[in-house]
Motif scaffolding. Structure first.
Motif, PDB file in Angstrom:
ATOM      1  N   VAL A 173      77.963  86.951  54.136  1.00 47.85           N
ATOM      2  CA  VAL A 173      78.382  87.061  55.535  1.00 47.85           C
ATOM      3  C   VAL A 173      77.338  87.830  56.334  1.00 47.85           C
ATOM      4  O   VAL A 173      76.930  87.407  57.434  1.00 47.85           O
ATOM      5  N   LEU A 174      76.902  88.990  55.822  1.00 48.44           N
ATOM      6  CA  LEU A 174      75.916  89.802  56.551  1.00 48.44           C
ATOM      7  C   LEU A 174      74.591  89.059  56.706  1.00 48.44           C
ATOM      8  O   LEU A 174      73.947  89.127  57.754  1.00 48.44           O
ATOM      9  N   TYR A 175      74.206  88.318  55.658  1.00 53.29           N
ATOM     10  CA  TYR A 175      72.949  87.563  55.746  1.00 53.29           C
ATOM     11  C   TYR A 175      73.036  86.493  56.838  1.00 53.29           C
ATOM     12  O   TYR A 175      72.100  86.308  57.626  1.00 53.29           O
ATOM     13  N   LEU A 176      74.178  85.811  56.880  1.00 54.28           N
ATOM     14  CA  LEU A 176      74.337  84.760  57.885  1.00 54.28           C
ATOM     15  C   LEU A 176      74.431  85.357  59.283  1.00 54.28           C
ATOM     16  O   LEU A 176      73.919  84.769  60.248  1.00 54.28           O
ATOM     17  N   TYR A 177      75.083  86.541  59.437  1.00 57.10           N
ATOM     18  CA  TYR A 177      75.113  87.208  60.741  1.00 57.10           C
ATOM     19  C   TYR A 177      73.687  87.512  61.207  1.00 57.10           C
ATOM     20  O   TYR A 177      73.332  87.301  62.369  1.00 57.10           O
ATOM     21  N   GLU A 178      72.904  87.995  60.267  1.00 59.14           N
ATOM     22  CA  GLU A 178      71.529  88.350  60.620  1.00 59.14           C
ATOM     23  C   GLU A 178      70.726  87.103  61.008  1.00 59.14           C
ATOM     24  O   GLU A 178      69.987  87.114  61.993  1.00 59.14           O
ATOM     25  N   GLN A 179      70.888  86.007  60.211  1.00 55.11           N
ATOM     26  CA  GLN A 179      70.159  84.777  60.526  1.00 55.11           C
ATOM     27  C   GLN A 179      70.614  84.169  61.840  1.00 55.11           C
ATOM     28  O   GLN A 179      69.812  83.576  62.559  1.00 55.11           O
ATOM     29  N   GLY A 180      71.876  84.337  62.150  1.00 53.21           N
ATOM     30  CA  GLY A 180      72.385  83.796  63.403  1.00 53.21           C
ATOM     31  C   GLY A 180      72.267  84.744  64.569  1.00 53.21           C
ATOM     32  O   GLY A 180      72.761  84.431  65.663  1.00 53.21           O
ATOM     33  N   LYS A 181      71.626  85.925  64.346  1.00 49.29           N
ATOM     34  CA  LYS A 181      71.430  86.940  65.385  1.00 49.29           C
ATOM     35  C   LYS A 181      72.761  87.385  65.970  1.00 49.29           C
ATOM     36  O   LYS A 181      72.890  87.647  67.182  1.00 49.29           O
ATOM     37  N   LEU A 182      73.748  87.441  65.132  1.00 45.41           N
ATOM     38  CA  LEU A 182      75.068  87.932  65.537  1.00 45.41           C
ATOM     39  C   LEU A 182      75.117  89.440  65.228  1.00 45.41           C
ATOM     40  O   LEU A 182      75.835  89.918  64.341  1.00 45.41           O
ATOM     41  N   PHE A 183      74.330  90.239  66.009  1.00 42.43           N
ATOM     42  CA  PHE A 183      74.181  91.658  65.713  1.00 42.43           C
ATOM     43  C   PHE A 183      75.459  92.440  65.971  1.00 42.43           C
ATOM     44  O   PHE A 183      75.775  93.406  65.269  1.00 42.43           O
ATOM     45  N   GLN A 184      76.210  92.022  66.969  1.00 42.70           N
ATOM     46  CA  GLN A 184      77.474  92.725  67.245  1.00 42.70           C
ATOM     47  C   GLN A 184      78.449  92.547  66.084  1.00 42.70           C
ATOM     48  O   GLN A 184      79.169  93.488  65.716  1.00 42.70           O
ATOM     49  N   GLN A 185      78.440  91.290  65.474  1.00 48.75           N
ATOM     50  CA  GLN A 185      79.339  91.071  64.348  1.00 48.75           C
ATOM     51  C   GLN A 185      78.941  91.947  63.151  1.00 48.75           C
ATOM     52  O   GLN A 185      79.790  92.424  62.398  1.00 48.75           O
ATOM     53  N   ILE A 186      77.586  92.135  62.984  1.00 48.65           N
ATOM     54  CA  ILE A 186      77.139  93.012  61.891  1.00 48.65           C
ATOM     55  C   ILE A 186      77.658  94.431  62.113  1.00 48.65           C
ATOM     56  O   ILE A 186      78.170  95.089  61.188  1.00 48.65           O
ATOM     57  N   MET A 187      77.524  94.897  63.365  1.00 48.72           N
ATOM     58  CA  MET A 187      77.965  96.255  63.664  1.00 48.72           C
ATOM     59  C   MET A 187      79.485  96.384  63.531  1.00 48.72           C
ATOM     60  O   MET A 187      80.000  97.373  63.004  1.00 48.72           O
ATOM     61  N   HIS A 188      80.212  95.410  64.008  1.00 49.67           N
ATOM     62  CA  HIS A 188      81.675  95.445  63.885  1.00 49.67           C
ATOM     63  C   HIS A 188      82.093  95.456  62.423  1.00 49.67           C
ATOM     64  O   HIS A 188      83.094  96.082  62.054  1.00 49.67           O
ATOM     65  N   TYR A 189      81.309  94.686  61.583  1.00 54.26           N
ATOM     66  CA  TYR A 189      81.625  94.680  60.160  1.00 54.26           C
ATOM     67  C   TYR A 189      81.527  96.101  59.593  1.00 54.26           C
ATOM     68  O   TYR A 189      82.407  96.564  58.852  1.00 54.26           O
ATOM     69  N   HIS A 190      80.458  96.821  59.962  1.00 56.28           N
ATOM     70  CA  HIS A 190      80.303  98.199  59.473  1.00 56.28           C
ATOM     71  C   HIS A 190      81.329  99.136  60.114  1.00 56.28           C
ATOM     72  O   HIS A 190      81.765 100.096  59.483  1.00 56.28           O
ATOM     73  N   MET A 191      81.676  98.853  61.371  1.00 55.68           N
ATOM     74  CA  MET A 191      82.693  99.672  62.030  1.00 55.68           C
ATOM     75  C   MET A 191      84.029  99.549  61.307  1.00 55.68           C
ATOM     76  O   MET A 191      84.748 100.533  61.108  1.00 55.68           O
ATOM     77  N   GLN A 192      84.360  98.299  60.902  1.00 58.00           N
ATOM     78  CA  GLN A 192      85.631  98.099  60.203  1.00 58.00           C
ATOM     79  C   GLN A 192      85.654  98.849  58.879  1.00 58.00           C
ATOM     80  O   GLN A 192      86.709  99.311  58.427  1.00 58.00           O
TER      81      GLN A 192
END
Length: 929
Positions: free
Chosen positions: A667-686
């Motif tokens: 999931v994190l790899y795909l967020y990074e490849q898709g430039k979904l940086f907010q989703q990466i941060m939200h993942y860590h926030m959760q």
């Protein structure tokens, strides 16, 4: 020898007496009377020809208008009318004694109202006078033969109508009177039959020296021989008192036992006509004279030699001769009457035979009359019905078989549907198939008959015919055999005739020979192999998974039919779409994994569905695996597949798969490849990973500035002591000027643990920066005001005072100015030729023009953007500093609503004045810089 007594008698001719035409009063016509003293007669060319003892030759046309002319001075003894030419040959006497003369008459030419006599010559063999016994002429007019009582035959060769072009010679000499002559033409070969009272000979006239052959040692009387037509192969007919013999030029043919003394023999349209008496004198007595026989009754029989029956039989009084003309027979009797025998039509004759149930004879008669196939078929049907009603089913089916192609098969089939007659029905259906006239229903019925009779040999013989002899619908046969349980026969047919679907259906559903079915598919051409694997792949995968998987690997990579079945287009292997075969592995995940991994290894450009399915399969295995080591291996395999770059076009699908199986690294790899940086941060926030949140902001904050704002809001909502992280976020916000200070204060107001000391340094630094910015702005404003005042003064000076041009060098070539020259108010001067070479406009300075154009472009851009309210609203909403956006649009004049109305000087247009003002403004702007 044919038994005459066994021949049936029929009345196939209608007899009537020829009568004179009816008079005007309509009274009944009396019988037509022949001229008296008729001695000889013949027919042809539309007339009956008679010769009498009074030297007259008579012609009787169909209108019954007699005409005559005197041909001789004493008597007429012989006549021969050619059928294809209007030529009449006669023999008679002009003086007493034995001195016969031959005369050839051209009936189409006239000489004083009579036919033209084209030739006269004596009929004498050598120098000895003798009586003429018979005469015949070839239809080609090149041969004429005359027979004599002394046994001689004289042959005239050449044009018989002229003396100069013909040659006469003695062909035959003998001791017995010649009683008959006949020419036979077969191709280019000409034969002459000679019959005497004691023998029969044939001469070949188309060969030099005329070789001859004695055919028999018995002869016949006068007028007892004739030549048949091609229906009897142009055979020479000789009628003796005991039998009638037929001869070829080189041998004797069949004979018929027609007893009785023969008086006259003729051939007419396939019929043999014989006039005879009951008593049997010798041929010599017949030749001697007829006076003693005149009062006897004579029998006229018409024989059909081909079909072996008597077509007509009747008794006449003293027949002179029987002639054929106008499609009928005419019997001339000594009493001067003519009796017409008109043959009945074929249908009438057949009906007469039908009434007597003589179907075989009717069939033979129809064939000899060349009846069409429809007529013959109807006879066969009636004959079959007759035999069927008599209970002779075997005979009936043979007749019905002869109707195939004409009679509707259902007519016959309905009669033999009874189980006791199934063998008859089988015979009929077999013949129907052999003639390629059977439909699918007939094939079904025949195969059912075979199965009911349990006749395996016949069944095998029927289905194992060679390809060129197939007379049935193969698919129907396969269905019937399968339904009857003859699976081996059905499989044989399907394989031989390449009905691949039926072969596989029987092998898989009935015989359940999965291995053989799979082997068969491997031998098929690519298209059939592909379609059948799609259809039967699941069944084969269930029973023989390993072999099926191997075949699919080959089919999807480099397929060539096994068994040497490659066609001309199969030199290069073909490959199927591997994605289409994924459903085949529905319940075989192990084989599916092996198949997909094989495809990705040997075919890097496999369809996307292959990679998607392989990813899902690896994720499932990883999620359900309990062994940590294996789980780690599966984890790496799934992550490696994700990093292969094959999921760029199906990013969402891959992301959903990883989320479904809780594959965090994926999931994190795909967020990074898709430039979904907010989703990466939200993942860590959760997951409350504070350091990871800061790391994400540091890594991607330059690409997406709002990450810092969201991080500040996240820490502000936490009740825990997050001063360290808040301070780090505020420091970055301050450095990048990402948020207004007021917004920062409002955000941190929600955190009870965040005190003023947390943001004290931030606020102090921010206020100091703003103070310095205000001072810089005020200095810049003052500078712009002074510059504006200076430019206005310079414009006024240009308007009110003269401009002195003191330039001594050209601004383009830097050479000394020479007249003529060009000067501009901006202070630049040019040689006229330099100006004309470099200037683009006569009214603009080439040196100032690039800078002026930049200014003009800026003005036009501001004018175009003046009304972009939507863009203004969007920028205002998204900007961190809304005041700067408003100030920028104020500068562009978006909020200006000024209308200036001035009076134009006379003689100047608004366009000219505006262009001049803009030019002056640009010049002064350039000078001030």
């Amino acid at each position: 020898m044919a038994a005459y007594l066994q021949w049936r008698r029929f009345v196939f001719f209608d007899r009537e007496t020829v009568r004179e035409p009816s008079g005007p009063d309509g009274a009944g016509a009396k019988p037509f009377a022949l001229p008296p003293g008729i001695a000889v007669c013949d027919s042809g060319r539309g007339s009956l020809v008679f010769g009498d003892i009074l030297c007259q030759i008579w012609f009787l046309p169909r209108s019954l208008q007699l005409s005559s002319f005197q041909a001789y001075k004493l008597r007429v003894t012989h006549l021969y009318q050619l059928k294809q030419h209007s030529i009449l040959v006669s023999i008679g006497e002009d003086e007493e004694g034995i001195n016969p003369l031959v005369k050839v008459w051209n009936l189409e030419k006239r000489d004083g109202g009579n036919p033209l006599c084209t030739r006269i010559f004596p009929a004498i063999p050598g120098n000895k006078p003798t009586v003429v016994s018979c005469l015949t002429v070839h239809e080609n007019l090149n041969f004429m033969a005359i027979g004599f009582a002394d046994g001689s035959v004289v042959l005239t060769k050449g044009d018989i109508t002229r003396d100069r072009h013909s040659k006469t010679q003695i062909l035959h000499e003998g001791s017995y009177p010649v009683t008959g002559l006949a020419f036979r033409q077969s191709g280019k070969t000409t034969h002459l039959f000679v019959v005497t009272t004691e023998n029969i000979q044939s001469y070949m006239l188309s060969v030099k020296d005329y070789p001859h052959l004695e055919l028999d040692t018995h002869g016949c009387g006068l007028r007892c021989s004739s030549l048949s037509d091609p229906s009897q192969d142009l055979q020479f007919i000789v009628a003796g008192n005991e039998c009638v013999y037929l001869y070829q030029p080189d041998e004797r043919g069949p004979c018929f036992a027609f007893e009785g003394q023969k008086l006259i023999v003729h051939w007419y349209r396939g019929y043999l006509i014989i006039v005879s008496k009951d008593r049997k004198p010798s041929p010599k007595s017949e030749f001697a004279g007829n006076e003693a026989q005149n009062s006897d009754k004579q029998v006229l029989n018409i024989y059909d030699l081909c079909n072996k029956f008597i077509a007509y039989s009747s008794i006449f009084d003293d027949i002179v001769d029987v002639l054929a003309e106008w499609g009928s027979l005419y019997v001339l009797t000594r009493d001067g009457k003519i009796h017409a025998l008109q043959e009945k039509d074929t249908q009438t004759k057949l009906e007469m035979l039908f009434r007597k149930n003589l179907f075989e004879m009717a069939i033979n008669l129809a064939k000899s009359h060349h009846l069409d196939s429809d007529g013959l078929s109807e006879i066969f049907r009636q004959y079959g019905d007759h035999l069927y009603n008599k209970g002779n089913h075997d005979g009936a089916i043979q007749q019905y078989i002869r109707t195939i192609g004409k009679l509707e098969p259902s007519y016959v089939i309905r009669k033999f549907l009874d189980a006791q007659r199934i063998h008859n029905l089988t015979a009929y259906l077999q013949m129907l198939h052999l003639q390629s006239l059977a439909n699918a229903d007939h094939t079904t019925l025949l195969l059912n008959c075979y199965t009911k009779l349990k006749d395996s040999s016949k069944l095998e013989e029927f289905i194992k015919t060679s390809e060129s002899e197939v007379h049935f619908d193969v698919e129907t046969a396969i269905k019937v055999l399968r339904q009857a349980g003859y699976y081996s026969h059905a499989v044989y047919l399907a394989e031989k005739h390449e009905h691949h679907e039926w072969y596989l259906k029987i092998q898989l559903e009935d015989i359940k020979n999965y291995q053989e079915a799979l082997h068969y598919i491997g031998k098929l051409p690519f298209e059939q192999a592909e379609s059948n694997m799609k259809r039967y792949g699941k069944i084969l995968m269930h029973h023989v998974p390993n072999e099926t998987t191997e075949l699919l690997k080959i089919l999807c990579t480099d397929y060539r039919p096994s068994g040497g079945n490659e066609g001309p287009g199969m030199l290069e292997g073909k490959k199927a779409n591997s994605e289409e075969f994924i459903p085949v592995f529905a319940n075989n995940s192990r084989e599916l994994k092996a198949f997909l991994e094989h495809m990705t290894e040997v075919q890097a450009d496999s369809p996307q569905g292959v990679y998607d399915t392989l990813l899902e399969l690896r994720l499932q295995n990883w999620a359900h695996e309990q062994d940590e080591q294996i789980k780690e291996k599966l984890h790496n395999e799934a992550l490696t597949l994700l990093k292969s770059g094959r999921f760029k076009t199906v990013f969402d699908k891959a992301l959903v798969l990883c989320q479904m199986h809780n594959f965090k690294d994926g999931v994190l790899y795909l967020y990074e490849q898709g430039k979904l940086f907010q989703q990466i941060m939200h993942y860590h926030m959760q997951n409350e990973q504070y350091k990871k949140v800061i790391e994400v902001c540091e890594l991607y904050g330059d690409q997406e500035a709002c990450l810092w704002e969201q991080a500040l809001g996240y820490f502000a909502r936490k009740e825990e002591n997050c001063k360290e992280y808040i301070a780090a976020v505020l420091k970055h916000i301050e450095n990048k000027n990402l948020m207004p200070p007021l917004l920062v204060v409002q955000t941190l107001a929600h955190n009870s643990t965040a005190t003023l000391s947390v943001i004290k340094d931030y606020l102090v630094n921010k206020l100091q920066k703003q103070s310095r910015q205000i001072e810089q702005d005020e200095q810049r404003i003052q500078k712009y005001r002074e510059e504006t005042t200076r430019i206005r003064l310079e414009i006024e000076e240009l308007k009110a005072s003269p401009k002195i041009f003191q330039k001594t060098k050209c601004s383009i070539c830097t050479s000394a100015l020479e007249l003529p020259s060009v000067h501009f108010l901006c202070g630049h001067s040019f040689h006229q030729h330099c100006f004309e070479s470099y200037s683009e406009s006569d009214s603009e300075c080439p040196t100032c023009m690039p800078e002026n154009r930049k200014v003009m472009d800026m003005i036009r851009a501001q004018e175009q953007k003046r009304d972009l309210h939507d863009q203004f609203q969007h920028q205002l909403k998204c900007s961190n500093d809304g005041f700067s956006v408003v100030a920028d649009y104020f500068g562009r004049g978006v909020f200006n609503k000024l209308t200036l109305i001035t009076d134009l000087p006379s003689g100047k247009t608004a366009t000219t004045i505006e262009a001049g003002l803009q030019r002056e403004l640009l010049i002064h702007t350039k000078r001030s810089t």
